[in-house]
Design an enzyme around this catalytic site. Structure first.
Site, mmCIF file in Angstrom:
data_model
loop_
_atom_site.group_PDB
_atom_site.id
_atom_site.type_symbol
_atom_site.label_atom_id
_atom_site.label_comp_id
_atom_site.label_asym_id
_atom_site.label_seq_id
_atom_site.Cartn_x
_atom_site.Cartn_y
_atom_site.Cartn_z
ATOM 1 N N HIS A 292 -18.113 14.560 8.665
ATOM 2 C CA HIS A 292 -16.806 14.779 9.191
ATOM 3 C C HIS A 292 -15.902 15.686 8.399
ATOM 4 O O HIS A 292 -15.921 16.141 7.595
ATOM 5 C CB HIS A 292 -16.059 13.459 9.488
ATOM 6 C CG HIS A 292 -15.913 12.780 8.086
ATOM 7 N ND1 HIS A 292 -14.811 13.019 7.302
ATOM 8 C CD2 HIS A 292 -16.388 11.710 7.760
ATOM 9 C CE1 HIS A 292 -14.817 12.298 6.217
ATOM 10 N NE2 HIS A 292 -15.916 11.363 6.379
ATOM 11 N N ASP B 213 -29.815 -4.261 5.417
ATOM 12 C CA ASP B 213 -30.482 -4.460 3.892
ATOM 13 C C ASP B 213 -29.576 -5.245 3.235
ATOM 14 O O ASP B 213 -28.669 -5.136 2.736
ATOM 15 C CB ASP B 213 -30.422 -3.049 3.487
ATOM 16 C CG ASP B 213 -31.405 -2.954 2.114
ATOM 17 O OD1 ASP B 213 -31.171 -3.667 1.087
ATOM 18 O OD2 ASP B 213 -32.629 -2.513 2.266
ATOM 19 N N SER C 291 -19.716 8.349 3.502
ATOM 20 C CA SER C 291 -19.732 9.415 4.523
ATOM 21 C C SER C 291 -20.499 10.397 4.241
ATOM 22 O O SER C 291 -20.323 11.177 3.181
ATOM 23 C CB SER C 291 -18.255 9.909 4.989
ATOM 24 O OG SER C 291 -17.605 8.833 5.550
#
Length: 413
Positions: A232, A359, A374
Site C-alpha cells: 500500500h 498460527d 504490511s
C-alpha cells in the site's frame, strides 16, 4: 394498413426485448468480465457466463487455445509469450465482450519478509493544517489553501522543504504560491503576516516535508535488482494523501518491541533503523499498491533460497497459506494463515483477499496482524501470491491482502 401496424408493433417489441436483454444481470455479468488477462505458459483461466453464445480468439500465432463448455469458456496459454484477443458474442452475432490476453514468461522472485525502515522527503511540502498568526486569520486559509494541498513553488522558486518555505516567506511581500491539489495545479496569492512575538513572517500553514516508519519487504527480483514492499502507499497521517517522493531510501531494521493487537486497538512492531551503513536500496516510487526501487545488493531468503514463481490472481485459492515476516528475535519465519475470502477483481485494489492468522506462535506474539507487517509476503501452493496490507481493527487475527498482480503492475508504472 393493419399488416404494417402489426409489423411495426412486432419491431417495437423485438427492440424492447433486445434492450431488456442487454440490460439484464446476465449480460451485465458478461460485461463485468476482465478487460485484460495475464497468464504464464500452461496457465488456464475459466470465465463463466449464463447467456448462449460463443467465444473466438484472434491471434497471429497459437498463443492460447480456447475451449467453450456449458456456461463457461477456458483460455489456456500455450506459448511462452504473446498476445491474443478473446471475443465473446451473444448467439454468435452480437459482440458483447473483448478480452485482451497477455502471455508472459513465468517470473521468479525472492520472497521478502524482512523488516525494513522507510524514510522519504516529499516533493514540495504538504499542507496539514492552518493556524491564525498574531490574532490575524491564517493567510493560507484566507487565500484558499486546504489540508492535503502540496506547495510546489513560491514566486517561481521550487520549495525544497519546510525550512526553505519559511525562508522564502521572510520578504513579507505578497507571494505567488503554486499548489497541486488532486492532480491539478493552481496559483494562489498569499500575503504573509508578521509574527511580532517570534519576529518572523508566517503563512499560517502547518506543513510536512518528510516521514519515516516501519514496514516489510515483499519481494526482490534477481533479474533486474528491484524490490517491492508494503503493498500500500505511504500516506500523510493527517491528510491521507499519497506522499510524492523527492528523495527516499529503505533501511535494514531491527524489531525491538511488539505491541500486541487487541479488538479496537491495532498492534504495532516497534523498530529502529537509520544510518548510511544500513541503507538497503533506493525509494523511487510511492504508489497506492506499494513502494518500489532498486536494491543495492541481492536479498536472500533462507526459507526459499531459489525463490518462488509469481502467481497470477487467478491461481489464488481460498484455504491454507502462510505469511513470511520477522519479529523481535530477528529471524525470518513462515506462519500459518487461512485465506477465507477472495475478491474477483478486474481493477487494482489493496484489498484483494481476507486472511485469518491461525498460527499459535504468531497469535501469542502479536495477537495477529499488526502495523509494521504490511508487505509481509503471502505464499500458497509453492507460489508467491501477494502481501499483507491491512488489519481488521476489531479483530486483529484477520486482515486484508493484495494480489501480487497489482504490485507487479504498479512497479512497471
Amino acid at each position: 394498413m393493419q399488416r404494417k401496424c402489426s409489423k411495426r408493433m412486432l419491431g417495437i417489441l423485438l427492440s424492447a426485448a433486445m434492450v431488456m436483454a442487454l440490460m439484464s444481470p446476465a449480460v451485465g455479468s458478461i460485461r463485468a468480465m476482465p478487460e485484460n488477462i495475464r497468464l504464464s505458459e500452461g496457465d488456464a483461466r475459466q470465465m463463466e457466463f449464463v447467456l448462449p453464445g460463443s467465444a473466438t480468439v484472434e491471434q497471429d500465432r497459437e498463443t492460447v487455445c480456447v475451449e467453450s463448455g456449458s456456461g463457461s469458456v477456458t483460455v489456456t496459454a500455450r506459448a511462452e509469450e504473446g498476445q491474443a484477443t478473446l471475443v465473446y458474442k451473444l448467439l454468435g452475432m452480437f459482440r458483447l465482450k473483448t478480452v485482451s490476453v497477455t502471455v508472459e514468461p513465468e517470473r521468479r522472485l525472492i520472497p521478502g519478509g524482512q523488516s525494513i525502515g522507510v524514510a522519504l522527503l516529499t516533493d514540495g511540502v504538504v499542507v496539514v493544517g492552518a493556524s491564525d498568526v498574531s490574532g490575524a486569520a491564517s493567510p493560507a486559509r484566507a487565500a484558499g489553501l486546504r489540508p492535503g494541498d502540496r506547495i510546489l513553488s513560491v514566486n517561481g522558486e521550487k520549495v525544497q522543504n519546510a525550512a526553505h518555505l519559511t525562508q522564502l516567506t521572510q520578504q513579507g511581500a505578497p507571494m505567488e504560491v503554486l499548489v497541486e491539489r488532486e492532480g491539478e495545479t493552481a496559483a494562489y496569492t498569499i500575503s504573509p503576516v508578521y509574527d511580532a512575538e517570534n519576529e518572523v513572517y508566517r503563512l499560517g500553514a502547518w506543513v510536512r516535508d518528510s516521514t519515516a516508519g516501519l514496514g516489510t519487504l515483499t519481494y526482490f527480483d534477481p533479474e533486474n535488482g528491484r524490490y517491492g514492499a508494503l503493498g500500500h502507499a505511504i500516506t500523510d497521517v493527517d491528510t491521507s494523501i499519497v506522499l510524492p517522493i523527492e528523495q527516499g531510501a529503505i533501511y535494514e531494521s531491527n524489531v525491538i518491541d511488539i505491541h500486541r493487537g487487541t479488538s479496537g486497538t491495532p498492534g504495532e512492531l516497534m523498530g529502529s533503523f537509520f544510518g548510511a551503513e544500513t541503507e538497503m536500496g533506493s525509494l523511487e516510487t510511492n504508489t497506492e499498491f506499494g513502494i518500489f526501487g532498486e536494491m543495492y545488493a541481492p536479498i536472500e531468503n533462507p526459507l526459499y533460497p531459489d525463490g518462488l514463481p509469481a502467481a497470477t490472481r487467478t491461481e489464488v485459492q481460498e484455504g491454507p497459506a502462510e505469511i513470511l515476516t520477522t519479529l523481535d528475535d530477528g529471524e525470518l519465519r513462515a506462519y500459518d494463515c487461512e485465506i477465507t475470502r477472495l475478491y474477483d477483481q478486474y481493477q487494482p485494489s489493496t484489498r484483494s483477499m481476507v486472511l485469518k492468522i491461525t498460527d499459535p506462535e504468531l497469535l501469542d506474539a502479536t495477537g495477529g496482524i499488526v502495523q509494521g507487517m504490511s508487505g509481509s509476503p503471502i505464499v500458497q501452493n509453492g507460489k508467491l501470491i501477494g502481501a499483507v496490507t491491512h488489519v481488521f481493527v476489531n479483530d486483529p487475527t484477520q486482515g486484508y491482502g493484495i494480489y501480487l498482480d497489482w504490485m507487479l503492475e504498479a512497479e512497471k508504472e
